[in-house]
Design a protein around this motif. Sequence first.
Motif, PDB file in Angstrom:
ATOM      1  N   GLU A  33       0.779  -1.356  -0.120  1.00 36.20           N
ATOM      2  CA  GLU A  33      -0.186  -0.083   0.028  1.00 36.20           C
ATOM      3  C   GLU A  33       0.999   1.247  -0.032  1.00 36.20           C
ATOM      4  O   GLU A  33       0.661   2.269  -0.663  1.00 36.20           O
ATOM      5  CB  GLU A  33      -0.743  -0.169   1.179  1.00 36.20           C
ATOM      6  CG  GLU A  33      -1.718   1.214   1.535  1.00 36.20           C
ATOM      7  CD  GLU A  33      -2.659   1.183   2.761  1.00 36.20           C
ATOM      8  OE1 GLU A  33      -2.539   2.230   3.500  1.00 36.20           O
ATOM      9  OE2 GLU A  33      -2.974   0.047   3.082  1.00 36.20           O
ATOM     10  N   MET A  34       1.917   1.440   0.748  1.00 40.85           N
ATOM     11  CA  MET A  34       2.876   2.460   0.844  1.00 40.85           C
ATOM     12  C   MET A  34       3.656   2.683  -0.458  1.00 40.85           C
ATOM     13  O   MET A  34       4.068   3.894  -0.766  1.00 40.85           O
ATOM     14  CB  MET A  34       3.681   2.280   2.245  1.00 40.85           C
ATOM     15  CG  MET A  34       2.911   2.372   3.294  1.00 40.85           C
ATOM     16  SD  MET A  34       4.052   1.991   4.976  1.00 40.85           S
ATOM     17  CE  MET A  34       4.797   3.559   5.159  1.00 40.85           C
ATOM     18  N   ALA A  36       2.372   1.843  -3.364  1.00 38.64           N
ATOM     19  CA  ALA A  36       1.491   2.290  -4.297  1.00 38.64           C
ATOM     20  C   ALA A  36       1.147   3.883  -4.108  1.00 38.64           C
ATOM     21  O   ALA A  36       0.954   4.364  -4.936  1.00 38.64           O
ATOM     22  CB  ALA A  36       0.092   1.392  -4.183  1.00 38.64           C
ATOM     23  N   ASP A  37       1.037   4.093  -2.704  1.00 36.47           N
ATOM     24  CA  ASP A  37       0.731   5.647  -2.766  1.00 36.47           C
ATOM     25  C   ASP A  37       2.111   6.681  -2.468  1.00 36.47           C
ATOM     26  O   ASP A  37       1.827   7.551  -1.993  1.00 36.47           O
ATOM     27  CB  ASP A  37      -0.215   5.809  -1.524  1.00 36.47           C
ATOM     28  CG  ASP A  37       0.342   5.266   0.031  1.00 36.47           C
ATOM     29  OD1 ASP A  37       1.601   5.439  -0.061  1.00 36.47           O
ATOM     30  OD2 ASP A  37      -0.557   5.085   0.766  1.00 36.47           O
ATOM     31  N   ARG A  38       2.936   5.753  -2.881  1.00 29.34           N
ATOM     32  CA  ARG A  38       4.431   6.606  -2.862  1.00 29.34           C
ATOM     33  C   ARG A  38       4.908   6.848  -1.442  1.00 29.34           C
ATOM     34  O   ARG A  38       5.884   7.869  -1.524  1.00 29.34           O
ATOM     35  CB  ARG A  38       4.187   7.644  -3.897  1.00 29.34           C
ATOM     36  CG  ARG A  38       4.004   7.061  -5.284  1.00 29.34           C
ATOM     37  CD  ARG A  38       4.060   8.454  -6.323  1.00 29.34           C
ATOM     38  NE  ARG A  38       3.848   7.821  -7.651  1.00 29.34           N
ATOM     39  CZ  ARG A  38       3.668   8.428  -8.712  1.00 29.34           C
ATOM     40  NH1 ARG A  38       3.938   9.747  -8.640  1.00 29.34           N
ATOM     41  NH2 ARG A  38       3.600   8.008  -9.813  1.00 29.34           N
ATOM     42  N   ARG A  39       4.477   6.457  -0.407  1.00 26.22           N
ATOM     43  CA  ARG A  39       5.296   6.522   0.734  1.00 26.22           C
ATOM     44  C   ARG A  39       6.488   5.973   0.828  1.00 26.22           C
ATOM     45  O   ARG A  39       7.312   6.207   1.689  1.00 26.22           O
ATOM     46  CB  ARG A  39       4.290   6.320   2.178  1.00 26.22           C
ATOM     47  CG  ARG A  39       3.141   7.403   2.044  1.00 26.22           C
ATOM     48  CD  ARG A  39       2.125   7.063   3.319  1.00 26.22           C
ATOM     49  NE  ARG A  39       1.357   5.903   2.963  1.00 26.22           N
ATOM     50  CZ  ARG A  39       0.756   5.061   3.736  1.00 26.22           C
ATOM     51  NH1 ARG A  39       0.738   5.448   5.099  1.00 26.22           N
ATOM     52  NH2 ARG A  39      -0.132   4.164   3.576  1.00 26.22           N
TER      53      ARG A  39
END
Length: 87
Positions: A33-34, A36-39
């Motif tokens: 998830e991180m 994918a959302d560029r974190r």
Amino acid sequence: MSRQRDNLPYPPRGMDRIDAARYVGVGISKFDEMVADRRMPKPKTVDKRLIWDRVELDMFFTDLPARDEGGNRIDAILARAGNASAR
């Protein structure tokens, strides 16, 4: 071919997805998830393998907001130093 790990006291420069998630302290689903959302950074590609760079993981981890701060830790320190010098 089995992958052998050495027992050196430092993390490797390149890590697979499972090791990268463990390195930053989250589960695999959260790590995905991180990414994918560029974190977290996208992996590098070596042939068909996806490998995360430890240095990039460190940089992205540093940029995550602290619980009590709105931005990253370095920005907060610099902001406090700027406010102190303006007084």
